[in-house]
Design an enzyme around this catalytic site. Sequence first.
Site, short mmCIF file in Angstrom:
data_model
loop_
_atom_site.label_atom_id
_atom_site.label_comp_id
_atom_site.label_asym_id
_atom_site.label_seq_id
_atom_site.Cartn_x
_atom_site.Cartn_y
_atom_site.Cartn_z
N TYR A 54 12.57 -12.54 4.95
CA TYR A 54 11.41 -12.66 4.04
C TYR A 54 10.54 -11.88 4.02
O TYR A 54 9.58 -11.49 2.91
CB TYR A 54 10.81 -13.18 5.33
CG TYR A 54 8.66 -13.23 5.41
CD1 TYR A 54 8.43 -14.42 4.65
CD2 TYR A 54 8.31 -12.05 6.36
CE1 TYR A 54 7.22 -14.47 4.38
CE2 TYR A 54 6.91 -12.00 5.98
CZ TYR A 54 6.28 -13.46 5.24
OH TYR A 54 4.80 -13.56 4.53
N SER A 136 -4.75 -7.88 7.14
CA SER A 136 -3.69 -9.22 6.53
C SER A 136 -4.82 -9.77 7.07
O SER A 136 -5.16 -9.82 8.41
CB SER A 136 -3.01 -9.72 6.26
OG SER A 136 -2.58 -10.85 5.48
N TYR A 160 -7.87 -13.85 1.81
CA TYR A 160 -7.56 -14.90 0.71
C TYR A 160 -8.92 -15.61 0.44
O TYR A 160 -9.29 -16.14 1.61
CB TYR A 160 -6.50 -15.35 1.18
CG TYR A 160 -5.05 -14.75 0.56
CD1 TYR A 160 -4.32 -14.71 -0.02
CD2 TYR A 160 -3.95 -14.71 2.19
CE1 TYR A 160 -3.13 -14.09 -0.64
CE2 TYR A 160 -2.96 -14.32 1.82
CZ TYR A 160 -2.42 -13.62 0.79
OH TYR A 160 -0.80 -12.95 0.44
N THR A 186 -7.27 -10.92 -2.55
CA THR A 186 -6.32 -11.08 -3.11
C THR A 186 -6.47 -12.59 -4.01
O THR A 186 -6.76 -13.94 -3.79
CB THR A 186 -5.19 -11.37 -1.62
OG1 THR A 186 -5.35 -10.20 -1.20
CG2 THR A 186 -3.95 -11.43 -2.75
N LYS A 276 -7.13 -7.53 -5.56
CA LYS A 276 -6.49 -7.20 -5.09
C LYS A 276 -5.50 -8.22 -6.23
O LYS A 276 -5.93 -9.27 -6.11
CB LYS A 276 -5.54 -7.10 -4.15
CG LYS A 276 -3.89 -6.93 -4.10
CD LYS A 276 -3.43 -6.26 -2.49
CE LYS A 276 -2.26 -6.40 -2.73
NZ LYS A 276 -1.23 -7.63 -2.58
N HIS A 300 2.10 -8.77 -6.16
CA HIS A 300 2.03 -8.82 -5.21
C HIS A 300 3.54 -8.65 -3.96
O HIS A 300 3.94 -9.59 -3.75
CB HIS A 300 2.17 -10.39 -5.05
CG HIS A 300 1.89 -10.98 -3.61
ND1 HIS A 300 0.13 -11.74 -3.68
CD2 HIS A 300 2.43 -11.57 -2.26
CE1 HIS A 300 -0.22 -12.21 -2.13
NE2 HIS A 300 0.68 -11.88 -1.30
N ASP A 331 0.69 -1.56 -7.05
CA ASP A 331 1.26 -1.78 -5.86
C ASP A 331 2.63 -2.07 -6.63
O ASP A 331 2.56 -2.97 -7.87
CB ASP A 331 1.15 -1.79 -4.70
CG ASP A 331 0.63 -3.24 -4.28
OD1 ASP A 331 1.03 -4.48 -5.72
OD2 ASP A 331 -0.02 -3.93 -3.54
C1 LIG Z 1 6.19 -9.56 3.93
C2 LIG Z 1 5.03 -9.93 3.05
C3 LIG Z 1 3.80 -9.51 3.31
C4 LIG Z 1 2.67 -9.61 2.50
N1 LIG Z 1 1.71 -10.45 3.02
C5 LIG Z 1 0.49 -9.98 2.37
C6 LIG Z 1 -0.79 -10.63 2.47
O1 LIG Z 1 -0.77 -11.30 3.39
N2 LIG Z 1 -1.74 -10.24 1.68
C7 LIG Z 1 -1.60 -10.00 0.82
O2 LIG Z 1 -2.66 -9.43 -0.43
N3 LIG Z 1 -0.20 -9.44 -0.08
C8 LIG Z 1 0.53 -9.85 1.17
N4 LIG Z 1 1.84 -8.64 0.72
C9 LIG Z 1 1.83 -8.05 -0.47
C10 LIG Z 1 2.03 -6.19 -0.39
O3 LIG Z 1 0.14 -6.85 -0.11
C11 LIG Z 1 2.37 -5.70 -1.72
O4 LIG Z 1 1.47 -6.32 -2.86
C12 LIG Z 1 3.23 -5.31 -2.03
O5 LIG Z 1 4.01 -4.89 -0.44
C13 LIG Z 1 3.90 -3.54 -2.53
O6 LIG Z 1 4.88 -4.47 -2.76
P1 LIG Z 1 5.57 -3.23 -2.35
O7 LIG Z 1 6.65 -4.26 -1.00
O8 LIG Z 1 7.12 -3.61 -3.25
O9 LIG Z 1 5.23 -2.34 -2.03
C14 LIG Z 1 2.92 -8.66 1.41
C15 LIG Z 1 4.03 -8.12 1.03
C16 LIG Z 1 4.67 -8.56 1.96
C17 LIG Z 1 6.43 -7.21 1.50
#
Ligand SMILES: Cc1cc2nc3c(=O)[nH]c(=O)nc-3n(C[C@H](O)[C@H](O)[C@H](O)COP(=O)(O)O)c2cc1C
Length: 403
Positions: A54, A136, A160, A186, A276, A300, A331
């Site tokens: 996940y 988050s 969100y 987001t 974002k 994301h 990111d």
């Molecule tokens: C397990 C996981 C859960 C995430 N949950 C959210 C979230 O709840 N809200 C959000 O805006 N982005 C979420 N993201 C995206 C991250 O904020 C971010 O954009 C992303 O992890 C960046 O890429 P990287 O993992 O390669 O650093 C999630 C990413 C991962 C890996």
Amino acid sequence: MNERQLPRWGELRPLLRVKPVEWNPTRRRLGKALTIADLRRVARRRTPRSVFDYTDGAAEGEISLRRARRLFHDLEFHPSVLRDVGDLDTTTSMLGKPAALPFAFAPTGFTRMMQHEGERAVARVAARRGVPYALSTLGTTSIEDVAAAAPDARKWFQLYVWRDRAAGEDLMRRAAAAGYEALILTVDAPVAGARLRDLRNGFAIPPALTFKTILDGATHPVWWANLLTTPPLTFASLNAWEGTVAELMNSLFDPTMTIADLEWVRSCWHGPLVIKGIQTLDDARRVVDAGADAIVLSNHGGRQLDRAPVPLRLLPDVVEAVGDRAQVHVDTGVMSGADIVAALALGARAAWVGRAYLYGLMAGGERGVDRAVEILDTEIRRTMQLLGVRTIDELTPAHVKLP
Ligand SMILES: Cc1cc2nc3c(=O)[nH]c(=O)nc-3n(C[C@H](O)[C@H](O)[C@H](O)COP(=O)(O)O)c2cc1C
């Protein structure tokens, strides 16, 4: 030819080094991890398959994530030599306040499921290391509990857009009251992306006790013991849920949201507003025109649209178009301090990391997150010095060539 001789004890003795034994197994494991990729390998061993997948996985063919990581991998650094790099300064300013390092912890949902110390651990490291942390909406520790665990951390809250606007307003009020500085909205998730690994693993929240997961319990007993002996995995911002992540996201998120709704957010939130999930130049302009203080170029972490634009590729044009009116952060795919330095050189104010700190968390809880920051910090410093710069401001696009 040199004459051979038998080694003499007097010559051998100075070469013998007895390393102090590290008895703590977590410290030992973390100490051996030299890169984020090493932490990922430890995390994979210590976490049930479905939970690791996940976190590690992305949407559909996972092309967005692979391409983002590949661009970081393929870019070329152009160093300047014969500069005095004795005295290094990695501080910068994000959203009007100082940050010790030029990156932030991206918001990630369900953090307590990956490792039981969860959001509190991340927030405490954030405080210690001077790295801002975005909690988050789908966090598993409440807004107030995270604030209490790390009162000195710079905290941002990620929202969100909910079908239930009153619930969204309530969250914004609570975040402001608890001292969160900025709101991260987001916008790349009108519906959930197709995380195929989760579907294949039958992954659900909370993890269901099926034949497969019980079998997994035998190989990850510590993780399961921690899950079952800490408070149940409820959400910080919503009532209990049972089902897949995609079902949860689709039930909550409002797919009808438009740019006009930014006015609603602006009317409820009076601090800095960060959007974002921007993925085109046109959208960057639109949200900055609509009043965003900062944007995060992001897909994301490849978890939503597959074959999405690579955020780093977009960066120079977006900085040129809106950089004088809003901070541009980036990111997706950051796996090293050198990646962060490259993003800064191309004009980003900060890079955000998601999986990098989660691998640390899964590998060793709070200490693991700390180790992840230590690794990134060391890599940032070394890369800056090897590039011939002493401050973040001295990094320029001339230091990086994109393929
Ligand atoms: C397990 C996981 C859960 C995430 N949950 C959210 C979230 O709840 N809200 C959000 O805006 N982005 C979420 N993201 C995206 C991250 O904020 C971010 O954009 C992303 O992890 C960046 O890429 P990287 O993992 O390669 O650093 C999630 C990413 C991962 C890996």
